[in-house]
Design an enzyme around this catalytic site. Structure first.
Site, PDB file in Angstrom:
ATOM      1  N   HIS A 282       0.769  -1.114  -0.041  1.00 47.79           N
ATOM      2  CA  HIS A 282       0.022  -0.018  -0.124  1.00 47.79           C
ATOM      3  C   HIS A 282       0.888   1.337   0.082  1.00 47.79           C
ATOM      4  O   HIS A 282       0.454   2.205  -0.739  1.00 47.79           O
ATOM      5  CB  HIS A 282      -0.834  -0.077   1.076  1.00 47.79           C
ATOM      6  CG  HIS A 282      -1.776   1.157   1.373  1.00 47.79           C
ATOM      7  ND1 HIS A 282      -3.202   1.043   0.916  1.00 47.79           N
ATOM      8  CD2 HIS A 282      -1.744   2.279   1.837  1.00 47.79           C
ATOM      9  CE1 HIS A 282      -3.847   2.283   1.192  1.00 47.79           C
ATOM     10  NE2 HIS A 282      -2.943   3.185   1.635  1.00 47.79           N
ATOM     11  N   GLU A 283       1.959   1.216   0.898  1.00 46.27           N
ATOM     12  CA  GLU A 283       2.737   2.642   0.824  1.00 46.27           C
ATOM     13  C   GLU A 283       3.501   2.862  -0.138  1.00 46.27           C
ATOM     14  O   GLU A 283       3.806   3.774  -0.493  1.00 46.27           O
ATOM     15  CB  GLU A 283       3.255   2.517   2.526  1.00 46.27           C
ATOM     16  CG  GLU A 283       2.625   2.510   3.576  1.00 46.27           C
ATOM     17  CD  GLU A 283       1.446   3.418   3.545  1.00 46.27           C
ATOM     18  OE1 GLU A 283       1.733   4.826   3.220  1.00 46.27           O
ATOM     19  OE2 GLU A 283       0.491   3.321   4.531  1.00 46.27           O
ATOM     20  N   HIS A 286       1.609   4.672  -2.954  1.00 47.66           N
ATOM     21  CA  HIS A 286       1.650   5.931  -2.409  1.00 47.66           C
ATOM     22  C   HIS A 286       2.956   6.368  -2.911  1.00 47.66           C
ATOM     23  O   HIS A 286       3.207   7.649  -3.539  1.00 47.66           O
ATOM     24  CB  HIS A 286       1.490   6.150  -1.193  1.00 47.66           C
ATOM     25  CG  HIS A 286       0.035   6.182  -0.721  1.00 47.66           C
ATOM     26  ND1 HIS A 286      -0.881   7.036  -1.133  1.00 47.66           N
ATOM     27  CD2 HIS A 286      -0.642   5.634   0.304  1.00 47.66           C
ATOM     28  CE1 HIS A 286      -1.969   6.720  -0.709  1.00 47.66           C
ATOM     29  NE2 HIS A 286      -1.930   5.979   0.471  1.00 47.66           N
ATOM     30  N   GLU A 312      -4.961   7.694  -3.039  1.00 48.68           N
ATOM     31  CA  GLU A 312      -5.391   6.277  -2.667  1.00 48.68           C
ATOM     32  C   GLU A 312      -5.611   5.561  -3.605  1.00 48.68           C
ATOM     33  O   GLU A 312      -5.263   4.236  -3.386  1.00 48.68           O
ATOM     34  CB  GLU A 312      -6.681   6.779  -1.830  1.00 48.68           C
ATOM     35  CG  GLU A 312      -6.786   5.634  -0.766  1.00 48.68           C
ATOM     36  CD  GLU A 312      -6.136   5.393   0.423  1.00 48.68           C
ATOM     37  OE1 GLU A 312      -5.062   6.247   0.703  1.00 48.68           O
ATOM     38  OE2 GLU A 312      -6.225   4.329   0.981  1.00 48.68           O
TER      39      GLU A 312
END
Lengths: 515, 515
Positions: A282-283, A286, A312
């Site tokens: 997830h990170e 980003h 997101e």
């Protein structure tokens, strides 16, 4: 002052504001990762000092002179008489898009800041700080009443803030605009109703099947190996370790300390291997967005996500559409089992795939699966709009929360700590922020659909263990542009349509053979 | 403005300058520890931005008004008419010492900065940056000629700087004052001659004995265990891990990011266990000084070492007088061998003690033992004074360097990389800095002598594995006072005498039974 000099000066002033913001980001990153325990009070003072210096630079008197000199009018657009302004565009910006966006964003930042009285800025800083501390305690002691007056104060101040920024505008829309530029509450409401209508039969259909059991998830997964695998996946995704790094923090986050310095964090739990694994993915999603900012936006206010929903979408795309796909694990499962042979004896890739996609209504947003996640957001979106409009009082929030969970997910928190006290957002004044999480899922699916039209089936790509074409597409279509385009415009450019739930719902229906 | 308001304003302005300095320290700490490779260019710009903002605050026009309002005259002392000024002292400062020191230091910082023309500040920043890069390459390629013109430029600019700061003063003394306040070149020259006279027979006597052999030093010492031991020793010394931390960097250093945030770094080498071990002790010695700043100086410009010589005395005391003592290892050797049983089979504490105290003339300052170390400094001190006075040209430096090493230590570098190119200091414009290293040794021995008169034999204390009384004494006598006192005054207060080589020479004579 001639236009050329004024433009140079505008750019220099913006670069300084951006740079100060990145130094503040270092102070905050360090606070969450390495700072010694007793240093927090002084760190708060350091951050406040720089935030004040940055604010002074955002509102100083020179800006309005420069805007006049360059010919920028009320809404940050060039006046007709001065457009087209060749100096506004650099040579790579033949359409003048970058220049126009730069003026729009710099002007917007200035206008928002100058319209907010200094007293309100100080009140907000103080009250949200007090409110956050109160929230920490009230959550720990499951004592909503001690938090309620703080929440009431924060809501009032947020309403004052919105009224100051945009005296004519709708309060909720003004707040929303800080996170999802150009979005409107009533449109989101329609969008989310549609989403809900599609989600309900999918969830019902999944819940009618026998529950998936995955006892191997209760094993102990050594943290050093979780870290090895996490870094390997981030490298595979294309996260450049020379221009960023991975550290540990209590809550995973991504932050930008400079154009070539993007830091992501994660947390590992020996007893919950998925927590760290999907945080890493997830990170890094980003992080790729931030690392992908194009040369025309780097170092300027445009080197940022188009909005939090688009940001997101990048993390959700990698975490869910890629990281929870069968094709991804067809390639990576062997590697994973090699690292954790004891934990995964006799477990096949299909068992594993089912385990990463267990769907189950739950009380805690951050633990939610990709099907039920949107419910958590829609509940919060409706409640915060009601709090802002006055339809719901702060005192009635806990009850309304329980009713909502009962209604939408069929479960009810036993206490407020697992109910309306679970998220930090409102205590910090982040009203209007939650919808961007749900938008992220919708954008991600819509982008994936557009991507497949160009580069072919994602399953084929990831089954081969190849991320190059995907990253190339994301960079070209999304990352490079920073916030040149509004979320709405970016979505239209990339997918030919406004954001809508069709693609996300189709993705879920196909994946879960449901609804 | 009344005196009270002016004083408050002075304190607030100073706090801001101090705080900005600590934020810059975070930028630099991060650069040396965790910053990703490609971020260095932007980091330089971030640091320059804050350094510029800090400089602006140091010289802004308000200071001289405030000095007048408070009644501070030319040298930073209160005018007679306004003294005694009760507001200058807080209630804990009955003698007015803290207030007077605060005025002296704030005024000195301001006066130095306002007297240096902006162009010279910029020239110095640019040329020392270029010069450092040139130094890195010239050292790598052993090519002194490519560095020489840069060094010449830096020396000229440093001379210009000194002349601007103190038009009447001696150039070298003015430079020295930035590192060892109040010191004078001619006095140091006398001091170092005396030191040399005492050192020569000690060194001769040691070298006349058979060389110590310590084959166990060639073993491989696992780095994770070196780190465990290092942290254990730092904790024993009293370094507070809640108010500081230990990290890795290419060159060990200590830096202050806030009153409760003191960071030390080290480096480990599997093949050289002493490198990390004594770095850990040395840097924690600096760290204790910074952690020990008293309440009356915290957050002000007085929360700093009295001078670099005093600062170095704290690191040298722990590293050499404690960390290379037999008593220390009588207590710690068992623990050490338990961590590295394979490396130390059959090695006794006496063998180990001899190994940590091997004395041998060598070419590289940072590798020098405590007996020969001062020679390296005295050579540099004499050469830099000659460079400043014009008695030595930059072109003649390599030859003069070789001659000095031949003369004082009986050895000669084969190349300039191991000769006059080995240290970074001159390339950065740090002329006048080196003497503080030698002063550190002298202060350390002189303080240890005074300490033993109060708390008894250090050997007894450390053989018991007890550091409390030592740290208590250091805090009370030295740490708490920050830079309230000049190095000269502090030394007199603590030891009853000016700094002199007697105690250091006695310490060496006793320890090495020599001279």
């Amino acid at each position: 002052m001639n236009i050329k000099d004024a433009l140079e000066r505008l750019k220099a002033k913006d670069a300084e504001v951006v740079r100060l913001g990145q130094i503040i980001a270092l102070l905050e990153w360090d606070q969450e990762t390495y700072m010694p325990e007793d240093a927090s009070k002084e760190r708060a003072a350091q951050t406040a000092l720089l935030a004040g210096m940055r604010h002074e630079r955002i509102i100083d008197a020179e800006w309005s002179d420069l805007f006049s000199a360059v010919g920028i009018g009320e809404e940050g657009a060039l006046n007709e008489s001065s457009a087209p302004n060749p100096q506004a565009a650099d040579s790579a910006d033949s359409a003048g898009e970058v220049g126009a966006a730069f003026f729009r964003e710099v002007h917007k930042r200035w206008k928002k800041a100058v319209n907010v009285p200094k007293k309100l800025v100080e009140d907000l800083a103080r009250e949200t700080s007090l409110s956050q501390s109160a929230w920490v305690n009230s959550r720990k002691n499951d004592d909503y009443d001690s938090f309620a007056p703080h929440l009431a104060t924060v809501i009032e101040l947020e309403k004052e803030y919105a009224a100051a920024v945009s005296p004519e505008g709708d309060i909720y829309d003004t707040l929303l605009d800080d996170y999802e530029p150009g979005a409107r509450g009533d449109q989101l409401s329609v969008l989310f109703d549609e989403l809900l209508k599609g989600l309900n039969p999918i969830l019902e259909s999944i819940l009618s099947r026998p529950a998936v059991s995955a006892p191997f998830l209760n094993q102990s997964y050594p943290i050093d190996k979780q870290d090895i695998f996490g870094k390997r996946i981030q490298e595979f995704m294309g996260f450049d370790a020379k221009r960023g790094r991975l550290d540990l923090s209590a809550h995973p986050f991504t932050t930008t300390l400079g154009p070539d310095d993007i830091r992501v964090t994660t947390r590992y739990d020996e007893r919950n291997v998925f927590s760290g694994l999907f945080s890493n993915i997830h990170e890094a999603g980003h992080g790729l967005y931030e690392q992908g900012m194009g040369l025309s936006v780097r170092g300027t206010t445009l080197a940022d996500g188009a909005g939090l929903g688009i940001h997101e979408s990048q993390s959700r795309f990698w975490e869910n559409i890629v990281g929870r796909s069968r094709a991804f694990w067809d390639f990576w499962f062997h590697d994973f089992t090699t690292l954790f042979p004891d934990c995964l004896e006799g477990v096949g890739v299909e068992d594993f795939y089912r385990a990463v996609n267990i769907v189950r209504p739950s009380l805690i947003r951050v633990d939610a699966d990709e099907v039920t996640y949107s419910y958590h957001i829609i509940i919060r979106f409706r409640l915060e709009r009601a709090l802002i409009s006055g339809d719901l009082t702060v005192d009635d929030l806990p009850g309304a929360w329980r009713e909502s969970y009962k209604k939408y997910l069929g479960i009810e928190p036993m206490n407020d700590a697992d109910g309306c006290l679970q998220d930090v957002h409102w205590s910090c004044g982040l009203l209007g922020y939650f919808p961007t999480y749900a938008l992220g899922n919708l954008y991600a699916a819509q982008f994936a659909n557009a991507m497949e039209k160009e580069i072919g089936s994602l399953d084929d790509v990831f089954r081969r263990g190849d991320s190059g074409a995907v990253l190339g597409w994301l960079r070209r279509e999304i990352h490079e542009h920073g916030r040149i385009h509004t979320p709405e415009n970016l979505c239209r450019r990339v997918t030919g349509d406004s954001v809508n739930p069709t693609f996300f719902l189709d993705y879920l229906r196909t994946k879960y053979r449901a609804g």
